[in-house]
Enzyme design. Sequence first.
Site, PDB file in Angstrom:
ATOM      1  N   HIS A  98     -11.776 -15.956  31.958  1.00 20.08           N
ATOM      2  CA  HIS A  98     -10.848 -15.047  32.645  1.00 20.08           C
ATOM      3  C   HIS A  98      -9.463 -15.139  32.006  1.00 20.08           C
ATOM      4  O   HIS A  98      -8.833 -14.106  31.716  1.00 20.08           O
ATOM      5  CB  HIS A  98     -10.779 -15.413  34.130  1.00 20.08           C
ATOM      6  CG  HIS A  98      -9.637 -14.770  34.856  1.00 20.08           C
ATOM      7  ND1 HIS A  98      -9.763 -13.584  35.544  1.00 20.08           N
ATOM      8  CD2 HIS A  98      -8.335 -15.148  35.002  1.00 20.08           C
ATOM      9  CE1 HIS A  98      -8.598 -13.255  36.076  1.00 20.08           C
ATOM     10  NE2 HIS A  98      -7.708 -14.191  35.754  1.00 20.08           N
ATOM     11  N   GLU A  99      -8.977 -16.360  31.773  1.00 19.07           N
ATOM     12  CA  GLU A  99      -7.663 -16.533  31.157  1.00 19.07           C
ATOM     13  C   GLU A  99      -7.652 -15.970  29.735  1.00 19.07           C
ATOM     14  O   GLU A  99      -6.656 -15.396  29.291  1.00 19.07           O
ATOM     15  CB  GLU A  99      -7.276 -18.014  31.145  1.00 19.07           C
ATOM     16  CG  GLU A  99      -7.152 -18.644  32.522  1.00 19.07           C
ATOM     17  CD  GLU A  99      -6.132 -17.942  33.401  1.00 19.07           C
ATOM     18  OE1 GLU A  99      -5.144 -17.409  32.852  1.00 19.07           O
ATOM     19  OE2 GLU A  99      -6.308 -17.919  34.633  1.00 19.07           O
ATOM     20  N   HIS A 141      -6.960 -12.247  29.525  1.00 21.09           N
ATOM     21  CA  HIS A 141      -5.558 -11.830  29.505  1.00 21.09           C
ATOM     22  C   HIS A 141      -5.033 -11.786  28.075  1.00 21.09           C
ATOM     23  O   HIS A 141      -4.273 -10.877  27.703  1.00 21.09           O
ATOM     24  CB  HIS A 141      -4.705 -12.792  30.338  1.00 21.09           C
ATOM     25  CG  HIS A 141      -4.924 -12.676  31.812  1.00 21.09           C
ATOM     26  ND1 HIS A 141      -4.759 -11.499  32.498  1.00 21.09           N
ATOM     27  CD2 HIS A 141      -5.299 -13.605  32.739  1.00 21.09           C
ATOM     28  CE1 HIS A 141      -5.014 -11.695  33.789  1.00 21.09           C
ATOM     29  NE2 HIS A 141      -5.352 -12.963  33.950  1.00 21.09           N
ATOM     30  N   GLU A 154      -5.706  -8.552  36.534  1.00 25.29           N
ATOM     31  CA  GLU A 154      -6.588  -9.655  36.926  1.00 25.29           C
ATOM     32  C   GLU A 154      -8.037  -9.176  37.034  1.00 25.29           C
ATOM     33  O   GLU A 154      -8.971  -9.899  36.647  1.00 25.29           O
ATOM     34  CB  GLU A 154      -6.131 -10.247  38.263  1.00 25.29           C
ATOM     35  CG  GLU A 154      -4.769 -10.919  38.224  1.00 25.29           C
ATOM     36  CD  GLU A 154      -4.737 -12.129  37.315  1.00 25.29           C
ATOM     37  OE1 GLU A 154      -5.803 -12.745  37.090  1.00 25.29           O
ATOM     38  OE2 GLU A 154      -3.642 -12.471  36.824  1.00 25.29           O
TER      39      GLU A 154
END
Length: 420
Positions: free
Chosen positions: A277-278, A281, A357
């Site tokens: 997930h990070e 970004h 997100e």
Amino acid sequence: MKKWTFRALFAYILFGVMIYIYLFYLAGSGVPDVFRGTSADPTTFMSGKELLLSEEYSKIRNLLFFLSTPYEWLLYFFLLLFGVSRLLERWGGSISHFSIVQTAIYVFSFSFIVFVIQFPFRYLSYYFSSKYGISTQVFSSWMKDGMIDFWVNFVTMLIIVAVLYALMRRFQKRWWLFAWLLSVPFMIFMMFIKPVLIDPLYNDFYPLKDKELEQKILALADEANIPAEHVYEVDMSTKTNAMNAYVTGVGSNSRIVLWDTTLEQLNDEEILFIMAHEMGHYVEKHIYVGIGGYLLLTFIGLWLTAKIMNRTVRIHGDRLKITGVSSISSLPLILLITSILLFAASPLSNWASRYQEMRADRYAIELTVDKKAGVSSFQALTKAGLSQVHPPFLVKIFRYGHPTMLERIQMIEAYPVDHD
């Protein structure tokens, strides 16, 4: 003065009563019937006691947020109305003839007063966080962090205020434009030094001890074409039971960071999903999108602040004890205006953040092809933080920079992948 004081206090009390009624009696946070029994329904992964504590803690935390924000506005307003800001300016002028010394005296005194008056809300937040088992930090350690906050904020504010008022005196009509131009390199500089100079003041950072897990994370980063050589672990278990992981910094100072609480409470597959997930970004260049949004909002915000300040000082300068816009005693007015503008813009900025997100969640699914780990990790995050899966509408738009857990889990469940 009495009339303005009464009106301000009455408005604050009335707002407090209304938001209390909304949060505790009117707003519902239950899961819609269509999602009952699904993996997003907290009754399927939280005990009855955890559900009760989650509702209680969330309501208290939300109430403190909505009360503390206008409380800050009230504080700035009264510092102007009762002449405290003007008194601090005169005090600095009586001690030294040097502008930078006068500014330092004013900023320190102002920061100390604000710190003391806002202390009750900070303490209440710490108290309830400890009471409900989120915070594990002892009071002395919490106060130490508070003192570090004070000095970091003081140094940062001193730099900003000294430069800002120098611009106001030099460019009376266009100071806001030059302030905006200077805010860009300053923001990038702060992002660069934060991981190596500021963050270590609060916690100890060290290379991830689990080298096998580190290799898995680095392999995932390599698959995503992300240049990374190390993963850092930070000791947060002495302060909280909550979990977190993030990528911070820019350039050579960028870091992948995992809280030790995350390492203790999640398995490897769940951690890899969080890290993916990070990485999402990074891959989707959200940091550059964020900088672009920051530049736009800051440009509009500084322009509006200048317009509102000029009008306010012209009409109400005598009542607020402000001799001119470029007088440092106008600082509470700047902070009051910018705080109100930021709060007004928060539904928009939070919406943009929630969109990013959700995009990062989708990227994590595609990179790991592990929906099960995604669902279980979000369930664990909900339990650890006693979060509401489906918060009230006003709470969501003003507080949530992430999608609600209901939205995130349902998105994962519905997202198509080649291998489940």
